[in-house]
Design an enzyme around this catalytic site. Structure first.
Site, PDB file in Angstrom:
ATOM      1  N   GLU A 142       0.828  -1.217   0.000  1.00 28.53           N
ATOM      2  CA  GLU A 142       0.000   0.000   0.000  1.00 28.53           C
ATOM      3  C   GLU A 142       0.861   1.265   0.000  1.00 28.53           C
ATOM      4  OE1 GLU A 142      -2.878  -0.209   3.182  1.00 28.53           O
ATOM      5  OE2 GLU A 142      -4.186  -1.484   1.992  1.00 28.53           O
ATOM      6  N   GLU A 298      -6.609  -7.769  -0.271  1.00 28.49           N
ATOM      7  CA  GLU A 298      -7.009  -7.679   1.141  1.00 28.49           C
ATOM      8  C   GLU A 298      -8.465  -7.270   1.239  1.00 28.49           C
ATOM      9  OE1 GLU A 298      -4.839  -5.064   3.640  1.00 28.49           O
ATOM     10  OE2 GLU A 298      -2.900  -5.601   2.798  1.00 28.49           O
TER      11      GLU A 298
HETATM   12  C1  GLA Z   1      -4.116  -2.368   5.152  1.00 30.11           C
HETATM   13  C2  GLA Z   1      -2.734  -3.013   5.277  1.00 30.11           C
HETATM   14  C3  GLA Z   1      -2.741  -4.240   6.134  1.00 30.11           C
HETATM   15  C4  GLA Z   1      -3.610  -4.062   7.349  1.00 30.11           C
HETATM   16  C5  GLA Z   1      -5.003  -3.691   6.896  1.00 30.11           C
HETATM   17  C6  GLA Z   1      -5.972  -3.552   8.046  1.00 30.11           C
HETATM   18  O1  GLA Z   1      -4.842  -2.847   4.113  1.00 30.11           O
HETATM   19  O2  GLA Z   1      -2.179  -3.305   4.040  1.00 30.11           O
HETATM   20  O3  GLA Z   1      -1.404  -4.505   6.531  1.00 30.11           O
HETATM   21  O4  GLA Z   1      -3.088  -3.049   8.141  1.00 30.11           O
HETATM   22  O5  GLA Z   1      -4.945  -2.451   6.260  1.00 30.11           O
HETATM   23  O6  GLA Z   1      -7.272  -3.297   7.589  1.00 30.11           O
END
Ligand code: GLA
Length: 663
Positions: A142, A298
């Site tokens: 991210e 995710e």
């Molecule tokens: C982001 C991060 C993860 C985690 C999620 C929690 O997507 O990439 O590592 O912290 O948030 O929702």
């Protein structure tokens, strides 16, 4: 179909790992993202790598038949790195440091960060490039999520380099940024700074270029890692996880550099309409790289930890939102994370394997979804099904939300999503594209708030209408060039001919519920054959030269003046160009969309469904989902791809879904 999660075995004693793998098999997990935040474990000190534990984890997974999306682990530098090299720490526009103790505390343009990250990536890639368990590379994590911009000295130096490459000559920069205004003229690139805290409004061209620079610095980090992975001999595809419509990174520019796109998406269960925002995000991902299925990298099985109130998902909702991603182009459903953490900031965040164990609804739903996904055959890749394109453009987003505008409360993403929701309620399939891409076979293009309109984009929009396409655009559209300067000759210098009008005044309005201390014209209603609604924020004054009026303002200073116009496309191609001179409210956008769909004959994917039922097409496969509270009968016919049974219409309970190959 990949199924799995982020897997963080470094948070657990080694005795837990075999249980992890056994449970993964029980849940139908095929793939895990490994090592995303493991830098400190892999490299405990500079120059020293410890791969023994990672070797054992990868072997265990491989023996269990579970594939690895191997992370480069560069998203959270370990404490030794910032202790030895404090210059890698980013700063905000005030000069305050983002200290260690969380994650993502690195300046993307710092040469030292890049060197350290590069050494780590090379060590990991050289060790595992040939490992049969590794099927995908997960670069960083991210990019930019917590740190939307960096103003450090590393950023200052890199910004000067970036500007030199863009403008070559300081006078070209002076001309682009209009630096004769307020005595901002630069004598050399070494006099330029990132737009740090300043007494008053900062130079719009500088702000816009700094946005581009920020996105480019993150992209440079990705490209550096990608190249190192390839240099180590790895042949697997490479990705980094996107966050949908994430303002700091121009993913339209990034997408060609990724082999496969992946996305993180966390709809709020407290918001009954959040499934439409999630659908928007899925459609954006598919549209960014239309021929390659993307991965949902995710999502949460249940509640989060990072909203003010973290509601659980309703029973069935997790699977319904997974089906939504598949229906809109995903070939993988993964979660953050596999096993709920015992410690740390995310210990309340749900996971595939909850802290409360396998006797939970979450676990049962995880296992059931794994079985359903395992039953799916491969789905069409690269199907181009949308007849409608909604224009979404990062550079325009940055510019339209710049300061010192006639109306400074415009939220570009919210407006585009309002148009998207209106189409989604009518079950119309939509792609989200930059203006340059509107020629890719669409019947209808909607381009709200296209304030910054590049020449190529304007040419594509004009050609689209001349070629028989139907365009809806406005307000505050075709106002500036790519450096946020007015084009000579007024506004709509590029689209004025196509639209048959020019804007003379933007007509800012004040919200009706604004306090009495904010005097001024309140929002103005409009109505006509194009529909009725409330015009918000802007009520532009048009000089209509060659268009007919389809709706007018009915109150306020523009009462009786045009609010929606239409001009037939030239050349007898049957196209049309509509202009909306305001930002209609939700009902107003819905009314205009309904009018335009009827006028242009654009059909829904499936007719006659209620608004809470969603349908998406992927080639010959239809995904139908009931997000509403009541059972619904859906007239979809073909083969249910999960059960293998043929269906002649289905009844969907709340949060129920089907993926059906049409007969
Ligand atoms: C982001 C991060 C993860 C985690 C999620 C929690 O997507 O990439 O590592 O912290 O948030 O929702």
């Amino acid at each position: 179909m990949h199924y799995g999660a982020d897997y963080n075995p470094e948070q657990w004693p080694e005795e837990v790992w075999p249980d992890d793998v056994a449970r993964m098999r029980e849940a139908g997990v095929t793939t895990v993202s490994l090592g995303i935040f493991a830098w400190a474990r892999i490299q405990p000190r500079e120059g020293e790598f410890d791969f023994a534990w990672l070797d054992r984890v990868i072997e265990l997974l491989h023996e269990g038949g579970i594939a690895v999306d191997l992370a480069t682990a560069t998203a959270s530098p370990p404490p030794w790195a910032s202790a030895a090299y404090p210059e890698i720490l980013p700063r905000d526009e005030d000069g305050s440091v983002y200290w260690p103790g969380s994650r993502q505390q690195f300046a993307p343009s710092s040469p030292v960060y890049r060197r350290l990250a590069g050494e780590l990536v090379t060590a990991i890639a050289e060790r595992y490039a040939g490992h049969p368990a590794v099927v995908l590379w997960h670069v960083n994590n991210e990019y930019g999520c917590h740190l939307h911009a960096d103003y450090s000295d590393a950023a200052r130096d890199a910004f000067r380099r970036w500007l030199r490459e863009r403008y070559a000559d300081i006078d070209a920069l002076n001309a682009a940024w209009g630096t004769n205004f307020w005595s901002q003229r630069y004598g050399s690139f070494d006099e330029v700074f990132p737009p740090r805290k300043a007494p008053y409004s900062r130079n719009p061209g500088q702000m816009l270029d700094f946005r581009r620079f920020t996105s480019d610095m993150l992209l440079e980090c990705f490209l550096m890692e990608r190249d190192l992975i390839r240099a180590a001999g790895a042949t697997q595809p490479i990705t980094t996880n996107f966050m949908g419509a994430f303002k700091p990174a121009d993913y339209a520019k990034w997408a060609p550099h990724l082999d496969v796109l992946s996305d993180d998406c966390y709809p709020d269960p407290n918001d009954p309409e959040s499934f439409r925002a999630a659908a928007f995000q899925r459609d954006l991902l598919r549209s960014l790289k239309p021929d390659v299925p993307w991965l949902l990298m995710e999502q949460a099985t249940n509640a989060l930890n990072w909203r003010p109130a973290n509601a659980p998902k309703a029973p069935g909702q997790m699977a319904a939102l997974s089906a939504q991603a598949i229906g809109r182009g995903a070939d993988g459903i993964l979660f953050f994370q596999w096993r709920q953490s015992r410690a740390g900031a995310e210990k309340f965040h749900s996971a595939m394997l909850p802290h409360a164990g396998t006797g939970t609804r979450t676990w049962r739903e995880v296992v059931a979804l794994g079985a359903d996904l395992a039953a799916l055959p491969s789905l069409p890749a690269g199907a181009r099904d949308a007849r409608v394109a909604l224009v979404f453009d990062w550079e325009n987003w940055w510019a339209v939300e710049g300061s010192d505008h006639p109306q400074n409360q415009v939220d570009y993403l919210a407006v585009v999503q309002r148009w998207y929701r209106a189409l989604h309620r009518r079950h119309v399939q939509v792609d989200l594209v930059t203006p340059e891409r509107v020629g890719e076979g669409y019947d209808l293009v909607i381009a709200p708030l296209l304030y910054l309109l590049r020449e190529e984009g304007a040419a594509a929009l004009a050609a689209f209408v001349e070629g028989g396409g139907h365009l809806v655009t406005g307000p505050f559209t075709d106002v500036v060039d790519e450096i946020d300067r007015f084009r000579m000759g007024g506004f709509q210098t590029q689209l004025g001919g196509v639209l048959g009008l020019r804007v003379e005044d933007f007509g800012a309005m004040v919200a009706p519920d604004a306090p009495a201390s904010e005097p001024g014209e309140r929002f103005a209603p409009f109505s006509g054959v194009a529909g009725a609604g409330m015009g918000t924020l802007l009520a532009e004054e048009l000089r209509v030269t060659d268009a007919s009026v389809e709706a007018s303002f009915t109150a306020g200073r523009r009462a009786g003046a045009p609010a929606v116009t239409v001009r037939a496309g030239a050349g007898g191609g049957g196209g049309s160009a509509r202009y909306v001179a305001t930002i209609p409210d939700e009902a107003g956008v819905q009314a205009v969309v309904d009018h335009v769909l009827a006028a242009t004959g654009v059909a829904p994917v499936l007719a006659g469904l209620p608004e809470g039922v969603e349908v998406a097409r992927r080639g010959d496969v239809l995904t139908v989902i009931n997000h509403g509270a009541e059972p619904v009968e859906v007239p979809v016919r073909g083969t249910d791809l999960v059960s293998g049974e043929s269906v002649g219409g289905v009844v969907l309970e709340p949060h129920d879904w089907r993926i059906v190959r049409e007969s």
